[in-house]
Motif scaffolding. Structure first.
Motif, PDB file in Angstrom:
ATOM      1  N   LEU A 194       0.820  -1.210   0.000  1.00 58.94           N
ATOM      2  CA  LEU A 194       0.000   0.000   0.000  1.00 58.94           C
ATOM      3  C   LEU A 194       0.856   1.263   0.000  1.00 58.94           C
ATOM      4  O   LEU A 194       0.483   2.278  -0.603  1.00 58.94           O
ATOM      5  N   ASP A 195       2.016   1.214   0.667  1.00 56.66           N
ATOM      6  CA  ASP A 195       2.898   2.390   0.712  1.00 56.66           C
ATOM      7  C   ASP A 195       3.559   2.664  -0.639  1.00 56.66           C
ATOM      8  O   ASP A 195       3.838   3.820  -0.986  1.00 56.66           O
ATOM      9  N   ASN A 196       3.815   1.605  -1.402  1.00 59.14           N
ATOM     10  CA  ASN A 196       4.558   1.760  -2.656  1.00 59.14           C
ATOM     11  C   ASN A 196       3.669   1.761  -3.897  1.00 59.14           C
ATOM     12  O   ASN A 196       4.164   2.014  -5.001  1.00 59.14           O
ATOM     13  N   ARG A 197       2.389   1.480  -3.704  1.00 55.83           N
ATOM     14  CA  ARG A 197       1.487   1.488  -4.856  1.00 55.83           C
ATOM     15  C   ARG A 197       1.331   2.912  -5.389  1.00 55.83           C
ATOM     16  O   ARG A 197       1.136   3.857  -4.640  1.00 55.83           O
ATOM     17  N   LYS A 198       1.382   3.051  -6.722  1.00 53.34           N
ATOM     18  CA  LYS A 198       1.211   4.360  -7.348  1.00 53.34           C
ATOM     19  C   LYS A 198      -0.260   4.755  -7.349  1.00 53.34           C
ATOM     20  O   LYS A 198      -1.135   3.901  -7.517  1.00 53.34           O
TER      21      LYS A 198
END
Length: 407
Positions: free
Chosen positions: A70-74
């Motif tokens: 979730l932190d790295n999803r664009k």
């Protein structure tokens, strides 16, 4: 160059959406082209079981994976969000807090939560305040099998058109129940399966389809939905019953109930006056109350073309059918689904005298095109033929007669 390497970069996330999110993330090692493809996923699928190996599970590993994705999803369109946590007999410390903090806005959401204890149930609350959510499926259960109360702090679903709830308890005093229709202004389809109903009313000006399947019921419920076109109610647990109001748009109704013996009058039939297709599943108490209800009903079913009756015992007689024929001048198709023979009366004979008492009612039918009897394999043909012959003698015109066996 391999075939996948020739694909446009924007197509890769769509291909990955057919995998679980864990599998999609693992493709980052394939090549430089695939390294960041998963960060544009239009579908997120998190399943706790993917981290269950050799009957052991590391909570932190799953929580870290969830947070990392979730932190790295664009930022971008999210078509589907799926979350499944159905590992029983395990005291996990999994938390949905990381999901609730990211502000996801999926169009569709599926949440499946099953645990052995109620205090272990954890579900992402963000789904109840998604302004773009159009379709929601929520499945909940515990080892004891009782419906579960959900208590989200906020319920605001302005785009929701379809909701399917399984194993959820609905109570008048619960904020989720109170806002299920009022905070969903475009909700068209509601499905309640194996839910616990402690509500006095289901009311909506826009709801078009309502399904209530195998739910328990603690109090009589009024259904007030003037736009409702399709109604399906099936439950063979003892129920307190339903009252229909303002059902002017209802065209298709399928109702099977096993009512509490102490249940009062139905007041159900008059609200079905505009239906074109009606299916009834008869429990003993429901049949008796239906007969009383329709005999006292002054409504004519001018639009009714198809009547289908399930769970029919020959010993029931034909009073109910006679009443419907009397009130349905344009009925075209009548179908009986016969039950297996009763042990104490396997042939369940219907006397000519009993049918003869209703000859004035039955003889009025001019438009009946099809009479169909569907029987179990175990039921003797002779008994079914007797029923068909009696009906044939007293219905003026039948264009087509069909006897068929259930498989």
């Amino acid at each position: 160059m391999d075939w996948f390497s020739s694909l446009p970069d924007e197509l890769l996330p769509n291909i990955l959406s057919f995998l679980s999110t864990k599998e999609a993330v693992q493709t980052c090692i394939l090549s430089k082209q695939w390294r960041d493809a998963w960060t544009f996923l239009p579908v997120l699928k998190f399943n706790v079981a993917d981290f269950w190996v050799d009957e052991s599970f590391e909570d932190d590993k799953f929580n870290n994976f969830l947070s990392g994705v979730l932190d790295n999803r664009k930022p971008g369109k999210l078509d589907m969000f799926e979350y499944t946590n159905a590992i029983m007999n395990y005291d996990s410390k999994i938390s949905c807090a990381s999901i609730d903090r990211v502000g996801l806005q999926p169009r569709k959401a599926v949440v499946i939560v099953g645990r052995d204890r109620v205090d272990l149930l954890d579900y992402p609350e963000f789904i109840f305040s998604c302004t773009k959510l159009e379709k929601l499926k929520l499945f909940m259960w515990t080892a004891v099998g009782l419906p579960i109360f959900i208590r989200p702090e906020v319920v605001h679903l302005p785009a929701l058109k379809f909701v399917d709830l399984t194993g959820v308890a609905l109570d008048d005093d619960n904020i989720f129940t109170q806002n299920l229709c009022s905070k969903c202004p475009v909700l068209e389809t509601m499905v309640l399966q194996r839910c616990g109903l402690r509500i006095t009313e289901i009311s909506s000006k826009v709801l078009k389809e309502l399904t209530i399947y195998r739910c328990s019921q603690a109090r009589r419920t009024r259904i007030c939905c003037p736009a409702l076109a399709s109604l399906f109610i099936e439950s063979y647990e003892e129920m307190e019953g339903f009252e229909l109001k303002n059902m002017t748009s209802l065209k298709y109704a399928n109702i099977s109930l096993d009512l509490n013996d102490n249940h009062g009058d139905l007041n159900l039939i008059s609200s079905l006056s505009n239906v074109s297709h009606l299916s009834l599943g008869l429990g003993p108490s429901f049949k008796v109350k239906l007969e009383k209800d329709i005999s006292e009903c002054n409504t004519t079913f001018r639009y009714l073309r198809t009547l289908e009756i399930f769970n029919w015992y020959l010993s029931y007689g034909i009073d109910l059918v006679a009443c419907f024929l009397k009130h349905s001048p344009f009925l075209e198709e009548l179908t009986f689904h016969l039950c297996e023979p009763e042990e104490d009366d396997p042939e369940e004979e219907i006397s000519q005298e009993e049918l003869g008492n209703r000859i004035d009612v039955l003889f009025q039918r001019e438009h009946l095109k099809t009479l169909r009897i569907v029987k179990p394999m175990e039921r003797p043909d002779l008994v079914v033929d007797r029923l068909m012959n009696n009906l044939r003698n007293h219905i003026k015109t039948i264009d087509e007669e069909i006897i068929m066996c259930e498989t």
